[in-house]
Write a protein that holds these residues in place. Structure first.
Motif, PDB file in Angstrom:
ATOM      1  N   VAL A 154       0.897  -1.241  -0.216  1.00  0.00           N
ATOM      2  CA  VAL A 154      -0.031  -0.273   0.108  1.00  0.00           C
ATOM      3  C   VAL A 154       0.933   1.319   0.030  1.00  0.00           C
ATOM      4  O   VAL A 154       0.468   2.127  -0.638  1.00  0.00           O
ATOM      5  N   ARG A 155       1.964   1.165   0.862  1.00  0.00           N
ATOM      6  CA  ARG A 155       2.659   2.167   0.744  1.00  0.00           C
ATOM      7  C   ARG A 155       3.779   2.636  -0.548  1.00  0.00           C
ATOM      8  O   ARG A 155       3.962   3.745  -0.924  1.00  0.00           O
ATOM      9  N   LEU A 156       4.035   1.433  -0.992  1.00  0.00           N
ATOM     10  CA  LEU A 156       4.701   1.410  -2.466  1.00  0.00           C
ATOM     11  C   LEU A 156       3.854   2.135  -3.675  1.00  0.00           C
ATOM     12  O   LEU A 156       4.227   2.822  -4.338  1.00  0.00           O
ATOM     13  N   LEU A 157       2.337   1.792  -3.215  1.00  0.00           N
ATOM     14  CA  LEU A 157       1.692   2.635  -4.198  1.00  0.00           C
ATOM     15  C   LEU A 157       1.257   3.858  -4.019  1.00  0.00           C
ATOM     16  O   LEU A 157       0.285   4.373  -4.716  1.00  0.00           O
ATOM     17  N   GLU A 158       1.523   4.425  -2.920  1.00  0.00           N
ATOM     18  CA  GLU A 158       1.042   5.735  -2.449  1.00  0.00           C
ATOM     19  C   GLU A 158       1.692   6.831  -3.267  1.00  0.00           C
ATOM     20  O   GLU A 158       2.893   6.840  -3.666  1.00  0.00           O
ATOM     21  N   ARG A 159       0.812   7.515  -3.840  1.00  0.00           N
ATOM     22  CA  ARG A 159       1.471   8.668  -4.494  1.00  0.00           C
ATOM     23  C   ARG A 159       0.877   9.949  -4.030  1.00  0.00           C
ATOM     24  O   ARG A 159       1.582  11.046  -4.633  1.00  0.00           O
ATOM     25  N   LYS A 160       0.183  10.247  -3.158  1.00  0.00           N
ATOM     26  CA  LYS A 160      -0.524  11.466  -2.846  1.00  0.00           C
ATOM     27  C   LYS A 160       0.181  12.028  -1.369  1.00  0.00           C
ATOM     28  O   LYS A 160       0.568  13.400  -1.366  1.00  0.00           O
ATOM     29  N   ASN A 161       0.389  11.194  -0.355  1.00  0.00           N
ATOM     30  CA  ASN A 161       0.882  11.687   0.837  1.00  0.00           C
ATOM     31  C   ASN A 161       2.258  11.410   1.119  1.00  0.00           C
ATOM     32  O   ASN A 161       2.786   9.986   1.142  1.00  0.00           O
ATOM     33  N   PRO A 162       3.250  12.249   0.880  1.00  0.00           N
ATOM     34  CA  PRO A 162       4.844  11.952   1.108  1.00  0.00           C
ATOM     35  C   PRO A 162       4.860  11.282   2.451  1.00  0.00           C
ATOM     36  O   PRO A 162       5.957  10.594   2.551  1.00  0.00           O
ATOM     37  N   ARG A 185       3.364   9.242   3.846  1.00  0.00           N
ATOM     38  CA  ARG A 185       3.150   7.492   3.622  1.00  0.00           C
ATOM     39  C   ARG A 185       3.997   6.754   2.841  1.00  0.00           C
ATOM     40  O   ARG A 185       3.940   5.529   2.589  1.00  0.00           O
ATOM     41  N   MET A 186       4.349   7.612   1.761  1.00  0.00           N
ATOM     42  CA  MET A 186       5.097   7.057   0.562  1.00  0.00           C
ATOM     43  C   MET A 186       6.233   6.113   0.873  1.00  0.00           C
ATOM     44  O   MET A 186       7.037   6.566   1.704  1.00  0.00           O
ATOM     45  N   LEU A 187       6.463   4.924   0.188  1.00  0.00           N
ATOM     46  CA  LEU A 187       7.768   4.311   0.478  1.00  0.00           C
ATOM     47  C   LEU A 187       8.115   4.124  -0.940  1.00  0.00           C
ATOM     48  O   LEU A 187       7.504   3.211  -1.704  1.00  0.00           O
ATOM     49  N   PRO A 188       9.495   4.488  -1.156  1.00  0.00           N
ATOM     50  CA  PRO A 188       9.981   4.553  -2.343  1.00  0.00           C
ATOM     51  C   PRO A 188      10.542   3.038  -3.009  1.00  0.00           C
ATOM     52  O   PRO A 188      10.278   2.709  -4.005  1.00  0.00           O
ATOM     53  N   SER A 189      10.800   2.045  -2.014  1.00  0.00           N
ATOM     54  CA  SER A 189      11.248   0.734  -2.005  1.00  0.00           C
ATOM     55  C   SER A 189      11.213  -0.035  -1.051  1.00  0.00           C
ATOM     56  O   SER A 189      11.418   0.354   0.216  1.00  0.00           O
ATOM     57  N   VAL A 190      11.208  -1.508  -1.294  1.00  0.00           N
ATOM     58  CA  VAL A 190      11.528  -2.371  -0.121  1.00  0.00           C
ATOM     59  C   VAL A 190      12.536  -3.348  -0.546  1.00  0.00           C
ATOM     60  O   VAL A 190      12.531  -3.883  -1.520  1.00  0.00           O
ATOM     61  N   SER A 191      13.496  -3.587   0.474  1.00  0.00           N
ATOM     62  CA  SER A 191      14.805  -4.351   0.162  1.00  0.00           C
ATOM     63  C   SER A 191      14.519  -5.752   0.484  1.00  0.00           C
ATOM     64  O   SER A 191      13.783  -6.036   1.511  1.00  0.00           O
ATOM     65  N   ALA A 192      15.352  -6.611   0.005  1.00  0.00           N
ATOM     66  CA  ALA A 192      15.315  -8.032   0.379  1.00  0.00           C
ATOM     67  C   ALA A 192      15.700  -8.112   1.774  1.00  0.00           C
ATOM     68  O   ALA A 192      15.325  -9.009   2.567  1.00  0.00           O
ATOM     69  N   GLN A 193      16.500  -7.090   2.283  1.00  0.00           N
ATOM     70  CA  GLN A 193      17.051  -7.212   3.686  1.00  0.00           C
ATOM     71  C   GLN A 193      15.755  -7.061   4.573  1.00  0.00           C
ATOM     72  O   GLN A 193      15.794  -7.880   5.728  1.00  0.00           O
ATOM     73  N   GLN A 194      15.075  -5.973   4.366  1.00  0.00           N
ATOM     74  CA  GLN A 194      13.844  -5.799   5.014  1.00  0.00           C
ATOM     75  C   GLN A 194      12.805  -7.268   5.071  1.00  0.00           C
ATOM     76  O   GLN A 194      12.249  -7.409   6.255  1.00  0.00           O
ATOM     77  N   LEU A 195      12.689  -7.754   3.986  1.00  0.00           N
ATOM     78  CA  LEU A 195      11.857  -8.998   4.034  1.00  0.00           C
ATOM     79  C   LEU A 195      12.454 -10.002   4.712  1.00  0.00           C
ATOM     80  O   LEU A 195      11.624 -10.767   5.497  1.00  0.00           O
ATOM     81  N   MET A 196      13.909 -10.252   4.723  1.00  0.00           N
ATOM     82  CA  MET A 196      14.431 -11.189   5.470  1.00  0.00           C
ATOM     83  C   MET A 196      14.384 -11.103   6.993  1.00  0.00           C
ATOM     84  O   MET A 196      14.143 -11.833   8.041  1.00  0.00           O
TER      85      MET A 196
END
Length: 404
Positions: free
Chosen positions: A203-211, A213-224
């Motif tokens: 949802v945050r990756l798809l956010e375009r209006k609220n800076p 809430r916006m998330l530019p990317s998610v890393s493999a490290q975050q997932l692990m």
């Protein structure tokens, strides 16, 4: 709707696959393509991925919109990237649940021994020029034909068709395997938790209006890291303690003199020796939490949940202890109640682990709740806390004094 959900879960599956050989890789969605993978050190994406989900089994069509709309999307993306200095052509992947027949250029664009760019180029041009082709892809085919021969070769050379991808109902088993979740009584619960976290990230990756809430990317490290948090909780594994607890030097203590964490303790009349003891916990807890975040042992989201749990323990103590506070009560008695609040809170939180199901050093929780007391003048009501029965009034007065 299934196609959109499939795109979201496919991004998670692909990120898990990439994590095995590249923990730094990052994913984003719906910018240049359905799914993109990028290296944080590079200016352009490493990979652009088109996600195509069809519940019904069947052949992937040479004239169908799944392929030709992907072509149009990639042409647009490469135009955008061409304006970036040092741009290299990313890998262009079409991931489809359907099968590419052997007699088609789609089969020739698969990875492996049968891959043949030259034959694929010839056949694609024939299909693109076919006047009897479907109207639904006419514009996309015309866009392809406007490319120069060199541009077509560059484009097609970068394409890989990944056909026969798992359908939506088969993704869970593939995802569990890529995440290293072994079959057990808790496997599905662990997988569901990770997917729940991922949908929040999406949802945050798809956010375009609220800076905010916006998330530019998610890393493999975050997932692990999130995977480890979840699976370790069911396995009862503990977070590593890398800090060595020691008494602070006078210089280190002096560095905290003007901080609210010290002021809060002064308001309840703690002597210097006890202030130094609590500062030791605060100092080392900050360093340990920072190390866990830096090395992806815990996520910021989990630490926020942890702070909420600590605040709950403080609030329970604070409400009980301040029941007997009266307006006519003198300052000495108020300070005594504040000391009781501090002592009782430390006892309550000592065994509260940063990750449920694990255990950790008591000073981590004690120091972490001091961290909340250090932010009492700026935090919201669900995070602000203090030891003196009138800490909120004292914080406001302190802020007014500092402003003056």
């Amino acid at each position: 709707m299934t196609g959109y959900l499939y795109q979201c879960e496919l991004a998670l599956l692909e990120l898990a696959r990439h994590s095995w050989h590249d923990a730094d890789i990052e994913v984003r969605m719906e910018l240049l393509d359905d799914i993109e993978f990028l290296d944080p050190q590079e200016t352009t994406p490493r990979e652009l991925l088109q996600s195509k989900h069809r519940e019904a089994a069947g052949p992937l069509s040479e004239t169908g919109k799944d392929f030709w709309r992907s072509i149009a999307s990639w042409i647009d993306a490469l135009k955008v990237l061409s304006g970036t200095p040092g741009t290299s052509t990313p890998l262009l992947r079409l991931v489809s649940t359907q099968i590419a027949p052997e007699s088609t250029f789609l089969h020739q664009l698969r990875s492996g021994a049968d891959r043949d760019i030259s034959k694929a180029l010839v056949r694609m041009e024939e299909v693109a020029k076919d006047e009897d082709g479907p109207d639904t892809t006419a514009k996309d085919r015309a866009l392809y034909l406007k490319l120069t021969p060199a541009q077509r070769h560059q484009l097609v050379s970068a394409i890989t068709v990944n056909d026969g991808a798992p359908v939506m109902s088969d993704l869970d088993s593939k995802l569990a395997k890529e995440l290293g979740i072994t079959p057990s009584d808790h496997a599905q619960a662990a997988l569901d938790e990770i997917k729940g976290w991922w949908y929040g990230m999406a949802v945050r990756l798809l956010e375009r209006k609220n800076p905010q809430r916006m998330l530019p990317s998610v890393s493999a490290q975050q997932l692990m890291c999130r995977r480890d948090e979840v699976t370790d909780r069911y396995a009862g594994k503990n977070l590593p303690i890398t800090e060595t607890l020691r008494n602070l030097t006078q210089a280190e203590i002096a560095g905290y003199t003007d901080r609210l964490v010290v002021t809060q303790m002064r308001w309840v009349g703690l002597p210097d020796s006890e202030v130094a003891m609590h500062l030791r916990d605060y100092h080392h807890a900050r360093a340990q939490r920072s190390e866990w975040l830096r090395t992806f042992k815990i996520t910021p989201e989990r630490l926020e949940e942890y702070e909420g749990e600590l605040h709950y323990e403080w609030e329970t103590t604070f409400r009980r202890r301040t029941r007997r506070v009266r307006d006519e009560m003198d300052e000495e008695d108020r300070q005594a109640i504040g000391q009781d609040i501090l002592d009782d809170t430390m006892d309550r939180v000592a065994d509260t682990p940063p990750r449920p199901g694990s255990a950790t050093a008591p000073w981590v929780a004690k120091g972490s709740i001091h961290g909340l007391s250090d932010q009492a003048d700026t935090a919201g009501p669900d995070r602000a806390l203090g030891w003196h029965p009138d800490y909120d009034r004292l914080c406001r007065r302190r802020n007014e004094t500092q402003e003056q």
